[in-house]
Structure formats: structure tokens, C-alpha cells
Write a protein that holds these residues in place. Structure first.
Motif, PDB file in Angstrom:
ATOM      1  N   LEU A 273       0.836  -1.211   0.000  1.00  0.00           N
ATOM      2  CA  LEU A 273       0.000   0.000   0.000  1.00  0.00           C
ATOM      3  C   LEU A 273       0.863   1.250   0.000  1.00  0.00           C
ATOM      4  N   SER A 274       1.971   1.219   0.759  1.00  0.00           N
ATOM      5  CA  SER A 274       2.858   2.389   0.791  1.00  0.00           C
ATOM      6  C   SER A 274       3.604   2.549  -0.531  1.00  0.00           C
ATOM      7  N   VAL A 275       3.984   1.444  -1.151  1.00  0.00           N
ATOM      8  CA  VAL A 275       4.640   1.502  -2.457  1.00  0.00           C
ATOM      9  C   VAL A 275       3.686   2.101  -3.490  1.00  0.00           C
ATOM     10  N   ALA A 276       2.422   1.681  -3.450  1.00  0.00           N
ATOM     11  CA  ALA A 276       1.430   2.248  -4.369  1.00  0.00           C
ATOM     12  C   ALA A 276       1.307   3.752  -4.175  1.00  0.00           C
ATOM     13  N   GLU A 277       1.312   4.191  -2.915  1.00  0.00           N
ATOM     14  CA  GLU A 277       1.163   5.612  -2.602  1.00  0.00           C
ATOM     15  C   GLU A 277       2.372   6.421  -3.057  1.00  0.00           C
ATOM     16  N   VAL A 278       3.573   5.913  -2.816  1.00  0.00           N
ATOM     17  CA  VAL A 278       4.794   6.683  -3.088  1.00  0.00           C
ATOM     18  C   VAL A 278       5.222   6.576  -4.553  1.00  0.00           C
ATOM     19  N   TYR A 279       5.152   5.359  -5.120  1.00  0.00           N
ATOM     20  CA  TYR A 279       5.678   5.143  -6.468  1.00  0.00           C
ATOM     21  C   TYR A 279       4.597   5.126  -7.554  1.00  0.00           C
ATOM     22  N   GLY A 280       3.331   4.911  -7.175  1.00  0.00           N
ATOM     23  CA  GLY A 280       2.243   4.944  -8.140  1.00  0.00           C
ATOM     24  C   GLY A 280       2.475   4.053  -9.335  1.00  0.00           C
ATOM     25  N   PRO A 281       2.426   4.605 -10.558  1.00  0.00           N
ATOM     26  CA  PRO A 281       2.548   3.780 -11.767  1.00  0.00           C
ATOM     27  C   PRO A 281       3.953   3.234 -12.007  1.00  0.00           C
ATOM     28  N   ARG A 282       4.900   3.595 -11.159  1.00  0.00           N
ATOM     29  CA  ARG A 282       6.269   3.090 -11.292  1.00  0.00           C
ATOM     30  C   ARG A 282       6.531   1.952 -10.299  1.00  0.00           C
ATOM     31  N   SER A 283       5.472   1.205  -9.973  1.00  0.00           N
ATOM     32  CA  SER A 283       5.604   0.141  -8.976  1.00  0.00           C
ATOM     33  C   SER A 283       5.159  -1.202  -9.535  1.00  0.00           C
ATOM     34  N   LEU A 284       5.789  -2.255  -9.020  1.00  0.00           N
ATOM     35  CA  LEU A 284       5.472  -3.633  -9.397  1.00  0.00           C
ATOM     36  C   LEU A 284       5.302  -4.446  -8.123  1.00  0.00           C
TER      37      LEU A 284
END
Length: 358
Positions: A273-284
Motif C-alpha cells: 500500500l505504501s509503495v502504491a502511494e509513493v511510487y504509483g505507476p512506477r511500482s510492481l
């Protein structure tokens, strides 16, 4: 199984520990102890005579120790094995070797080889047994542990990472991670974050082992640590790990002991959830073998923010629980374990290319 109770053989060189473990298992109503063994030789004889469904195994025993016993069982009489090990660096190292050899789960003995307080982890022991009955034995064959000569590391440049890879793993996860992380390229171009459901000491041992095998530097995450590209951060046992953007604009790690999620800490969903928040479309998000649904909600959040999600496919999983839920909740793309390193590297390259062009 129509009310059938699963048959368990308890192996420990301490008569006291055999009695305590037997009592915990017997009270569950789900399992029955069909025998106990005092060492590896005794265990091998009783496995052939009693044909238990599951074995609980102490790794530190006289005569034939737990690792030699496990190696024999997985080669000659394969069945799910749950390892009980002392909460020490030495115990953690032995346990990691046991997981490489095919053990399903690890349950820590809270206060050493003879733990008068083993009841503290009774719930964890029963959860490990429940996971054991769901394993795909075809994916638990003996694997020769890799050489321990450290892999040369490329010098990092300390740069913040524009892309993040978050990996969730539980039952069967250490072996899966050892197939994936060492095969990621040294210039991956992303920061990699791993949550493996394991207690303290054991996650530190896992990080050290992965670091020896991998071209990317691997270590347990430290609170406040600045995140860099081409590094791997393992969530410490008993702590959730998240990423946050600091006042200086750098992405940093945050560790906390908030309530367990899905009964575990660390859990993958807080990280994802934190990765989605911080990196958005640059996350896997990548969800590997394990029981339950940890990682599914987080993977769905990553996809909603424009990122991608992969899941280990059913055929290569030890337990196809978490990946199945990720496929359902996040439409994660199923990938065989052997192909996941390339799939991760390719997806990261695509995310980096999109970042440059945007």
C-alpha cells in the motif's frame, strides 16, 4: 478429508519438548500425534513404520541432526516437515538451511532448545501445521544448497530509485526468493522490497544468505534508511516495513510494530500500500507462494495506481494461496517461478521507459 485428523510425528531430543509439543497438537482437534522420536535415526525408523502426514523436527539433535534427517526424508520419504528452532543466530542459520532442503515452515522456540514457554507460540505451530497439509509436495524436493562464496557487488551510486518492486512471500518463500533474487541483474534499475513471513533473527539470516548469492546488495531494512536503486531491502521480523517520502524528498524506510495484518508481522499489504502511494505507476507487486491472502489487497492498490502485478503460478507454488488471491483481487499475471526473474526485469525496464517518456 471428512473429519480425518492429520497424523503428526514429533521429533525432538528433549523428552520435555516432545511432551509439550504433543500436548499442543493433541488439543487442536485437527491433528493427532501418532508417535515421537528422540533423534534422527529414531525419526527415520518411525516415519517408515507409522507413515505420518507431517513431521515436526528439531534441527539441533545428537547423533543424526535435523538437517541430515531432513535431507533423508525429502529424498526417500517426502512429506511436509515443520522445523522448530531456537531463537538464536545459530538456530536461524540452521533453519534457513532446512528451508533450502525442503522444510515447509519454521516455528521459533522462544527461549532456546528447551523452551519452558513454548505455549507462547502454540498458535504459530498450529498455523504451520495447517500450511503443511496444503503444500504441493512436488515442489519440495531436495535442492543442493548453493555455494556460499559471496557474489561480487557493483558499486552503487546512492541515487534514489524511480521504480519499486515489492515482493510478498510466506510458506515456501525462502526457496522461491533464492531462485529469484540471485538472478536479478546488478543494474535492475529499481529498489526491491521483500516481506517474508518469518520471525526476528530468521529474517536477518535470510537477508545475509540472499546477499551472498546475489549481485544486488541485500540487507534487512533499517528505520529511516534512504532507499536506493539496485538494492534489496528485507523487512525485519516482527516489524512492518513501509516506504515514505521524507521532508528532503528522498524515499525512506519506516518500520513499526503496528498490529499484525492477517495474523502476521511483517505483512506485505502495509508495504504494498505504501509503495502504491509513493511510487504509483512506477511500482510492481509480486506475490509468491504462501497460505492466506496477504499481498492481494496491496497488489490491487498498486494496479489501481497504474502499476503492475505478477503472481507465482499454481504449478510452481508450494502453497497456492496468496498468489491465487492476488490473481483474483489484482488480476496479477501468473508466471512460473523459473521465469519470474526475467519477468521482473522486463517489467521494470518497461516502467522505467514509461517514466522517461512521461
Amino acid at each position: 478429508m471428512g473429519g480425518r485428523r492429520w497424523r503428526v510425528l514429533v521429533v525432538d531430543d528433549s523428552a520435555f519438548m516432545r511432551r509439550v509439543i504433543t500436548d499442543i497438537i493433541g488439543r487442536s482437534g485437527e491433528f493427532e500425534v501418532v508417535g515421537t522420536a528422540r533423534d534422527g535415526y529414531d525419526a527415520i525408523r518411525k516415519v517408515h513404520r507409522l507413515e505420518p502426514d507431517i513431521v515436526t523436527l528439531d534441527v539441533e539433535m545428537p547423533r543424526l541432526d535435523g538437517l541430515q534427517t531432513l535431507g533423508y526424508l525429502m529424498s526417500e520419504a517426502p512429506r511436509p516437515v515443520v522445523v522448530l528452532s531456537a531463537y538464536t543466530p545459530e538456530g536461524a542459520q540452521l533453519t534457513l538451511q532446512a528451508l533450502e532442503l525442503g522444510a515447509v515452515e519454521v516455528v521459533p522456540k522462544p527461549s532456546g532448545a528447551i523452551s519452558l514457554d513454548l505455549e507462547r507460540v502454540a498458535g504459530r505451530l498450529l498455523e504451520a501445521l495447517r500450511a503443511a497439509v496444503r503444500v504441493n509436495l512436488r515442489n519440495l524436493g531436495v535442492r543442493i544448497p548453493r555455494a556460499t562464496e559471496p557474489t561480487p557487488k557493483a558499486e552503487g551510486d546512492g541515487q534514489d530509485s524511480g521504480v519499486a518492486v515489492a515482493i510478498a512471500a510466506s510458506t515456501g518463500g525462502p526457496r522461491a526468493l533464492m531462485e529469484i533474487v540471485p538472478r536479478l541483474p546488478h543494474d535492475l534499475g529499481a529498489a526491491v522490497f521483500i516481506v517474508q513471513h518469518m520471525p526476528p533473527e530468521f529474517t536477518a539470516s535470510l537477508a545475509r544468505r540472499l546477499d551472498v548469492l546475489s549481485p544486488l546488495p541485500v540487507a534487512e531494512g533499517q528505520a529511516g534508511e534512504a532507499v536506493e536503486a539496485n538494492r534489496v531491502y528485507v523487512a525485519p521480523g516482527d516489524h512492518h516495513m513501509r516506504v515514505v517520502r521524507g521532508a528532503d524528498g528522498r524515499v525512506r524506510l519506516r518500520l513499526d510494530q503496528d498490529a499484525p495484518r492477517w495474523g502476521v508481522r511483517p505483512a506485505a499489504d502495509p508495504l504494498f500500500l505504501s509503495v502504491a502511494e509513493v511510487y504509483g505507476p512506477r511500482s510492481l507487486g509480486v506475490v509468491l507462494t504462501g497460505m492466506g491472502r496477504d499481498g492481494a489487497d496491496g497488489a490491487a492498490a498498486i494496479v489501481r495506481r497504474g502499476g503492475r502485478a505478477l503472481a507465482q503460478d499454481r504449478a510452481s507454488c508450494v502453497v497456492y494461496g496468496m498468489p491465487r488471491m492476488a490473481v483474483h483481487a489484482a488480476h496479477a499475471r501468473p508466471v512460473p517461478l523459473r521465469d519470474l526473474p526475467d519477468a521482473i526485469a522486463t517489467t521494470v525496464a518497461e516502467l522505467r521507459s514509461a517514466e522517461v517518456s512521461s
